[in-house]
Enzyme design. Structure first.
Site, PDB file in Angstrom:
ATOM      1  N   LYS A 159       0.842  -1.206   0.000  1.00  0.00           N
ATOM      2  CA  LYS A 159       0.000   0.000   0.000  1.00  0.00           C
ATOM      3  C   LYS A 159       0.877   1.256   0.000  1.00  0.00           C
ATOM      4  O   LYS A 159       2.074   1.181   0.301  1.00  0.00           O
ATOM      5  CB  LYS A 159      -0.938  -0.032   1.206  1.00  0.00           C
ATOM      6  CG  LYS A 159      -0.235  -0.079   2.533  1.00  0.00           C
ATOM      7  CD  LYS A 159      -1.133  -0.663   3.621  1.00  0.00           C
ATOM      8  CE  LYS A 159      -0.425  -0.540   4.966  1.00  0.00           C
ATOM      9  NZ  LYS A 159      -1.059  -1.341   6.003  1.00  0.00           N
ATOM     10  N   TYR A 219      13.685  30.262   8.231  1.00  0.00           N
ATOM     11  CA  TYR A 219      12.442  30.850   8.745  1.00  0.00           C
ATOM     12  C   TYR A 219      12.402  30.828  10.268  1.00  0.00           C
ATOM     13  O   TYR A 219      12.766  29.828  10.893  1.00  0.00           O
ATOM     14  CB  TYR A 219      11.231  30.072   8.223  1.00  0.00           C
ATOM     15  CG  TYR A 219      11.005  30.184   6.745  1.00  0.00           C
ATOM     16  CD1 TYR A 219      10.813  31.420   6.131  1.00  0.00           C
ATOM     17  CD2 TYR A 219      10.960  29.036   5.959  1.00  0.00           C
ATOM     18  CE1 TYR A 219      10.590  31.506   4.764  1.00  0.00           C
ATOM     19  CE2 TYR A 219      10.732  29.112   4.592  1.00  0.00           C
ATOM     20  CZ  TYR A 219      10.550  30.351   3.998  1.00  0.00           C
ATOM     21  OH  TYR A 219      10.324  30.436   2.654  1.00  0.00           O
TER      22      TYR A 219
HETATM   23  C1  LIG Z   1      -0.046  -2.112   6.682  1.00  0.00           C
HETATM   24  C2  LIG Z   1      -0.552  -3.411   7.156  1.00  0.00           C
HETATM   25  C3  LIG Z   1       0.308  -4.494   7.325  1.00  0.00           C
HETATM   26  C4  LIG Z   1       1.813  -4.393   7.204  1.00  0.00           C
HETATM   27  O1  LIG Z   1       2.317  -3.803   8.373  1.00  0.00           O
HETATM   28  P1  LIG Z   1       3.884  -3.721   8.679  1.00  0.00           P
HETATM   29  O2  LIG Z   1       3.923  -3.259  10.092  1.00  0.00           O
HETATM   30  O3  LIG Z   1       4.453  -2.710   7.747  1.00  0.00           O
HETATM   31  O4  LIG Z   1       4.431  -5.062   8.483  1.00  0.00           O
HETATM   32  C5  LIG Z   1      -0.239  -5.724   7.657  1.00  0.00           C
HETATM   33  N1  LIG Z   1      -1.570  -5.856   7.835  1.00  0.00           N
HETATM   34  C6  LIG Z   1      -2.427  -4.823   7.702  1.00  0.00           C
HETATM   35  C7  LIG Z   1      -3.891  -5.048   7.914  1.00  0.00           C
HETATM   36  C8  LIG Z   1      -1.952  -3.568   7.367  1.00  0.00           C
HETATM   37  O5  LIG Z   1      -2.805  -2.547   7.244  1.00  0.00           O
END
Ligand SMILES: *Cc1c(COP(=O)(O)O)cnc(C)c1O
Length: 382
Positions: free
Chosen positions: A40, A270
């Site tokens: 993702k 800034y």
């Molecule tokens: C993002 C996500 C993962 C992966 O998590 P990591 O901590 O990066 O391994 C696994 N399961 C779900 C449901 C997620 O949303």
């Protein structure tokens, strides 16, 4: 793309490292388990299509995504890999998800019925997965209602319940709460088994849980961060996987655009939050929060220049950042600076940068913006 010399701020992605990380995860979980690689948010900022192609070649079984656009990007790279949408589908996305063959995450009978109806309209059987809320509170059916939901879904003739899963809320920090989550999930699994309606795929382990929790009944794992070569930071001591086998795939780099000397008392950037206590040499770098180098790094983070750590001075601005190079004699405009990654014997990890910024490596990686070109090394990508 082999030469990065024209870029002002870029991310170098080592595909060989990614391949090695997946191989290591495979080695640790064994050949009989399935791996859902979580891609993702543009594959955690690494570039979704390229990373999907690499993971397809390297033996991933299933992809985990956050939305249907990500699922389509994966399909455009290669067909045939199951894709699990980790968030809830919006009502207006249901038909498209069924059409594209994306497995949705089901938390309620209403969602299940919507998918069943869409699949019926399209004369299909839709694979879906049921999520159980064991303590995250974000998605999933309540533990007490889970068996009933799966049982009722069995009578929805256009659905096939392919999986059952849950998600840990603090596997990296809290052994006790994680154990309680496991106990709740196991109770659902046991009840479904007794009724002979246990779905084939069972999973709970994100990266932290892969490191800290036993697999239990799980026959699928669901790592994100580990695939990209980063250990989830947390309070729990590690026992299983060793980070010696994982290699961070992403480096974030930029360049020196200007070098100058400033007299004592000069205020920088800034808000004037840094005032030179003495005569100093400073370098202006070609990266800022517009590239995803966080403003929270202002006046505290370090970067690598000429193999040395140099402190960020004053506020990080949208496109430029100032660093102290008083100890370095030969810095010139055009020199490469490393914001995340290695230079010489030094390394700044995404986790270290995150700690300076009061955040987590997930946010650092996914915060790298679209204007930062991703340059791939170490293998063929899409
Ligand atoms: C993002 C996500 C993962 C992966 O998590 P990591 O901590 O990066 O391994 C696994 N399961 C779900 C449901 C997620 O949303």
């Amino acid at each position: 793309m082999t030469s990065a010399s024209a870029y002002r701020c870029w991310a170098e992605i080592d595909l060989a490292a990614l391949r090695g990380n997946l191989a290591w995860i495979r080695h640790c979980v064994g050949p009989q388990k399935k791996i859902i690689t979580v891609v993702k948010a543009d594959a955690y900022g690494h570039g979704l299509k390229q990373i999907a192609a690499l993971l397809m070649q390297s033996g991933t079984d299933i992809f985990g995504v956050a939305n249907l656009v990500e699922a389509q990007a994966i399909r455009s790279v290669g067909r045939g890999w199951p894709v699990l949408m980790l968030g809830a589908c919006l009502p207006q996305e249901v038909d498209l998800a069924v059409r594209d063959g994306v497995m949705p995450t089901i938390s309620s009978l209403a969602e299940a019925r919507a998918f069943n109806a869409a699949a019926a309209r399209q004369k299909k059987i839709a694979d879906v997965q049921v999520k159980v809320d064991t303590g995250m509170g974000r998605l999933g059916v309540a533990v007490a209602d889970a068996v009933d939901l799966v049982r009722r879904m069995k009578s929805l003739r256009h659905l096939s319940v392919a999986g059952l899963y849950t998600h840990f809320a603090s596997a990296e920090d809290d052994a006790k709460f994680s154990r309680e989550q496991r106990r709740r999930f196991d109770s659902v699994i046991e009840a479904l088994r007794v009724q002979e309606i246990l779905p084939p795929l069972i999973h709970a382990q994100n990266s932290a849980a892969l490191l800290h929790e036993p697999a239990g009944e799980g026959n699928v794992v669901r790592p994100g961060l580990l695939v990209y070569g980063i250990m989830p930071p947390g309070r729990r001591r590690l026992n299983k996987l060793s980070d010696a086998h994982l290699h961070a795939a992403l480096a974030l780099k930029c360049r020196v655009s200007l070098v100058k000397e400033i007299p004592r008392g000069t205020s920088l950037s800034y808000g004037g939050m840094f005032v030179a206590p003495r005569k100093m040499r400073i370098a202006t770098l070609t990266a800022g929060y517009g590239d995803g180098y966080p403003r929270a790094a202002s006046n505290r983070a370090e970067v690598l220049l000429h193999d040395q750590r140099c402190r960020v001075l004053g506020r990080v601005t949208m496109d430029q950042t100032l660093v102290d190079i008083s100890r370095l004699k030969r810095v010139r405009a055009g020199d490469e600076a490393v914001l995340i990654g290695r230079q010489g014997r030094e390394e700044i990890t995404a986790t270290e940068l995150a700690a300076w910024c009061g955040t987590v490596p997930w946010e650092i990686l996914t915060g790298i913006t679209y204007r930062v070109p991703r340059v791939y090394r170490g293998g063929h990508a899409a």
